[in-house]
Design a protein around this motif. Structure first.
Motif, PDB file in Angstrom:
ATOM      1  N   LEU A   1       3.343   0.453  -2.890  1.00 55.86           N
ATOM      2  CA  LEU A   1       2.486   0.139  -4.032  1.00 55.86           C
ATOM      3  C   LEU A   1       2.809   1.070  -5.205  1.00 55.86           C
ATOM      4  N   ARG A   2       2.972   2.362  -4.922  1.00 53.41           N
ATOM      5  CA  ARG A   2       3.294   3.316  -5.991  1.00 53.41           C
ATOM      6  C   ARG A   2       4.646   2.998  -6.620  1.00 53.41           C
ATOM      7  N   LEU A   3       5.641   2.617  -5.806  1.00 53.80           N
ATOM      8  CA  LEU A   3       6.957   2.259  -6.338  1.00 53.80           C
ATOM      9  C   LEU A   3       6.851   1.041  -7.254  1.00 53.80           C
ATOM     10  N   CYS A   4       6.163   0.017  -6.802  1.00 52.96           N
ATOM     11  CA  CYS A   4       6.017  -1.207  -7.610  1.00 52.96           C
ATOM     12  C   CYS A   4       5.277  -0.921  -8.906  1.00 52.96           C
ATOM     13  N   GLU A   5       4.237  -0.104  -8.841  1.00 51.91           N
ATOM     14  CA  GLU A   5       3.506   0.249 -10.058  1.00 51.91           C
ATOM     15  C   GLU A   5       4.375   1.078 -11.012  1.00 51.91           C
ATOM     16  N   ALA A   6       5.248   1.929 -10.464  1.00 50.86           N
ATOM     17  CA  ALA A   6       6.155   2.713 -11.313  1.00 50.86           C
ATOM     18  C   ALA A   6       7.162   1.793 -12.019  1.00 50.86           C
TER      19      ALA A   6
ATOM     20  N   SER B   1       0.852  -1.183   0.000  1.00 49.69           N
ATOM     21  CA  SER B   1       0.000   0.000   0.000  1.00 49.69           C
ATOM     22  C   SER B   1       0.889   1.234   0.000  1.00 49.69           C
ATOM     23  N   GLY B   2       0.291   2.382  -0.163  1.00 50.06           N
ATOM     24  CA  GLY B   2       0.999   3.650  -0.080  1.00 50.06           C
ATOM     25  C   GLY B   2       2.223   3.720  -0.970  1.00 50.06           C
ATOM     26  N   PRO B   3       3.351   4.195  -0.404  1.00 52.16           N
ATOM     27  CA  PRO B   3       4.564   4.380  -1.210  1.00 52.16           C
ATOM     28  C   PRO B   3       5.083   3.089  -1.859  1.00 52.16           C
TER      29      PRO B   3
END
Length: 191
Positions: A177-182, A173-175
């Protein structure tokens, strides 16, 4: 960010010669296509414990878990294993396993594959399943409390390149999740 160029042979059957993926420098790469992958993994575990007061039993457990994850991944087409090098307590790091899911029994239609995953989860599934668009193509996105799997359709629709992220300590979740999606959003095919 460092750039991984994949294995060179992964999506060749699908019309692409290779793939490119941008992964932050803090992630240690283990090439599962090379015989020395166990030694690379052992080096990672030892470096993570070095200079810290990490119990030997925890280090052995982390080594065994990561080795078992890599071996199970290899049995399912894994080619690369990335491990986040910022684990402070010597515990299990966040990771990314890159695998080729050939067309064998795989549904080439992302919507049908997503529906199959949802049906397999049953009524009590704690994972969110959907189809998303990435720069590299359509993908089945499966998010759980500590995991993110993206099954990206290979060029030509002949299978999937799977990016399996795991964050056992901080959760997905949060950072994180955003890192993995990036990272997943950086995937590109090389013709």
């Amino acid at each position: 960010m460092s750039e991984s160029s994949g294995s060179g042979a992964a999506p060749a059957k699908a019309g692409a010669r290779d793939y490119r993926l941008l992964v932050p420098r803090e992630w240690f790469r283990v090439d599962l296509m090379q015989e020395r992958w166990r030694r690379q993994l052992k080096t990672f575990v030892e470096k993570q414990a070095d200079g810290r007061q990490v119990p030997a039993e925890l280090t052995r457990n982390v080594w065994a878990t990561l080795r078992n994850t890599a071996e199970a991944g290899l049995a399912r087409g894994a080619m690369e294993f990335y491990l986040l090098t910022l684990s402070r307590n010597g515990g299990l790091p966040a990771s990314l396993l890159v695998s080729l899911m050939p067309p064998g029994g795989t549904l080439a239609d992302p919507e049908a594959f997503a529906a199959w995953i949802e049906a397999r989860e049953g009524d009590g599934g704690r994972r969110e399943v959907g189809v998303v668009g990435l720069p590299a193509g359509r993908a089945v996105r499966v998010v759980g409390p500590t995991s993110l799997d993206l099954h990206v359709v290979l060029p030509g629709g002949t299978g999937y390149l799977t990016l399996s992220f795991s964050a056992p300590v901080v959760g997905m979740s949060g950072p994180m999740l955003r890192l993995c999606e990036a990272i997943a959003g950086s995937l590109r095919w090389v013709k």
